[in-house]
Design a protein around this motif. Structure first.
Motif, PDB file in Angstrom:
ATOM      1  N   HIS A   1      60.400  42.610  79.259  1.00  0.00           N
ATOM      2  CA  HIS A   1      59.851  42.642  78.887  1.00  0.00           C
ATOM      3  C   HIS A   1      59.694  42.483  77.046  1.00  0.00           C
TER       4      HIS A   1
ATOM      5  N   CYS B   1      53.804  45.388  75.009  1.00  0.00           N
ATOM      6  CA  CYS B   1      54.312  44.690  75.392  1.00  0.00           C
ATOM      7  C   CYS B   1      54.075  43.331  74.744  1.00  0.00           C
TER       8      CYS B   1
ATOM      9  N   GLU C   1      55.801  40.230  75.901  1.00  0.00           N
ATOM     10  CA  GLU C   1      56.042  39.225  76.567  1.00  0.00           C
ATOM     11  C   GLU C   1      55.787  38.948  77.682  1.00  0.00           C
ATOM     12  N   TYR C   2      55.069  38.239  77.728  1.00  0.00           N
ATOM     13  CA  TYR C   2      54.490  37.472  79.063  1.00  0.00           C
ATOM     14  C   TYR C   2      55.093  38.147  80.491  1.00  0.00           C
ATOM     15  N   CYS C   3      54.694  39.438  81.417  1.00  0.00           N
ATOM     16  CA  CYS C   3      55.416  39.940  82.114  1.00  0.00           C
ATOM     17  C   CYS C   3      54.441  39.762  83.450  1.00  0.00           C
TER      18      CYS C   3
ATOM     19  N   HIS D   1      50.261  42.581  81.857  1.00  0.00           N
ATOM     20  CA  HIS D   1      51.135  42.006  81.362  1.00  0.00           C
ATOM     21  C   HIS D   1      49.906  42.872  79.562  1.00  0.00           C
TER      22      HIS D   1
ATOM     23  N   MET E   1      49.901  46.918  79.420  1.00  0.00           N
ATOM     24  CA  MET E   1      51.422  47.452  78.887  1.00  0.00           C
ATOM     25  C   MET E   1      51.137  48.445  77.714  1.00  0.00           C
TER      26      MET E   1
HETATM   27 CU1  CUA Z   1      55.902  43.814  79.934  1.00  0.00          CU
HETATM   28 CU2  CUA Z   1      54.075  41.869  79.287  1.00  0.00          CU
END
Ligand code: CUA
Length: 205
Positions: free
Chosen positions: A120, A155, A157-159, A163, A166
């Motif tokens: 993340h 967040c 970071e593409y998670c 996403h 977050m």
């Molecule tokens: Cu955790 Cu995007």
């Protein structure tokens, strides 16, 4: 090569036939060498003077037990005294715990973030806090919250699917409000941020 030589033989004899290096090419070589020197100096300064080092064993954490033992099992703010705080934030698909951190204005906070699953990101807007959260590693940065206000965190970071969900908020409040909030139970504070943050998450896409 031969075609080139033939062509050159048609030209009047002169410096074209010598093996000299074009002055511009020489300049580019100088620039390349200078850049290598600059990079080497930058790495040396960052590593030895500014303390940028690869994480060691002390900043490792076991993602499998992160939510059951250690400080991330009970994430949130800890008062270390003298205006110094530490905050443990747990990142997991797809939320941050806690959703809200309330700190008094002037607080210097060490922020420790760890992930129990995926990679993340953790960025607090309007601060220099912007970290990659890699499972198994603890990410830590310190920030002094000198101004009262809301500092959304997201967040970066593409998670996956959730996403954009977050996010959370650092609420920087006056000493008096902080004292009042601390004496309350912290249960009612989580709902109040939910409606104030969608603008931030949209911007992240
Ligand atoms: Cu955790 Cu995007």
């Amino acid at each position: 090569m031969s075609a080139d030589t033939l062509e050159r033989e048609q030209e009047p004899a002169g410096e074209h036939l010598t093996m000299g290096i074009d002055p511009w090419e020489k300049n580019w070589m100088r620039v390349s060498i200078l850049l290598l020197v600059v990079f080497a100096v930058a790495i040396t300064v960052a590593g030895f003077a500014a303390g940028f080092q690869l994480p060691g064993e002390e900043s490792e954490v076991d993602p499998r037990t992160l939510t059951t033992e250690g400080p991330w099992a009970d994430p949130g703010l800890r008062d270390l005294g003298n205006g110094h705080y530490e905050a443990y934030v747990l990142a997991q698909a797809w939320s941050f715990a806690p959703r809200e951190l309330v700190v008094p204005v002037g607080a210097e906070a060490d922020i420790y973030v760890a992930s129990s699953d995926l990679q993340h990101g953790f960025k607090i807007t309007d601060t220099n806090i912007n970290m990659q959260i890699v499972p198994g590693q603890v990410s830590k940065l310190t920030f002094t919250f000198d101004e009262i206000g809301e500092y959304p965190y997201i967040c970066t970071e593409y998670c996956g699917q959730g996403h954009a969900a977050m996010f959370g908020t650092v609420q920087v409040v006056s000493e008096a409000d902080f004292a009042a909030a601390s004496s309350d139970s912290s249960t009612d504070s989580t709902d109040s941020t939910a409606d104030s943050t969608p603008a931030t998450t949209e911007a992240q896409g």
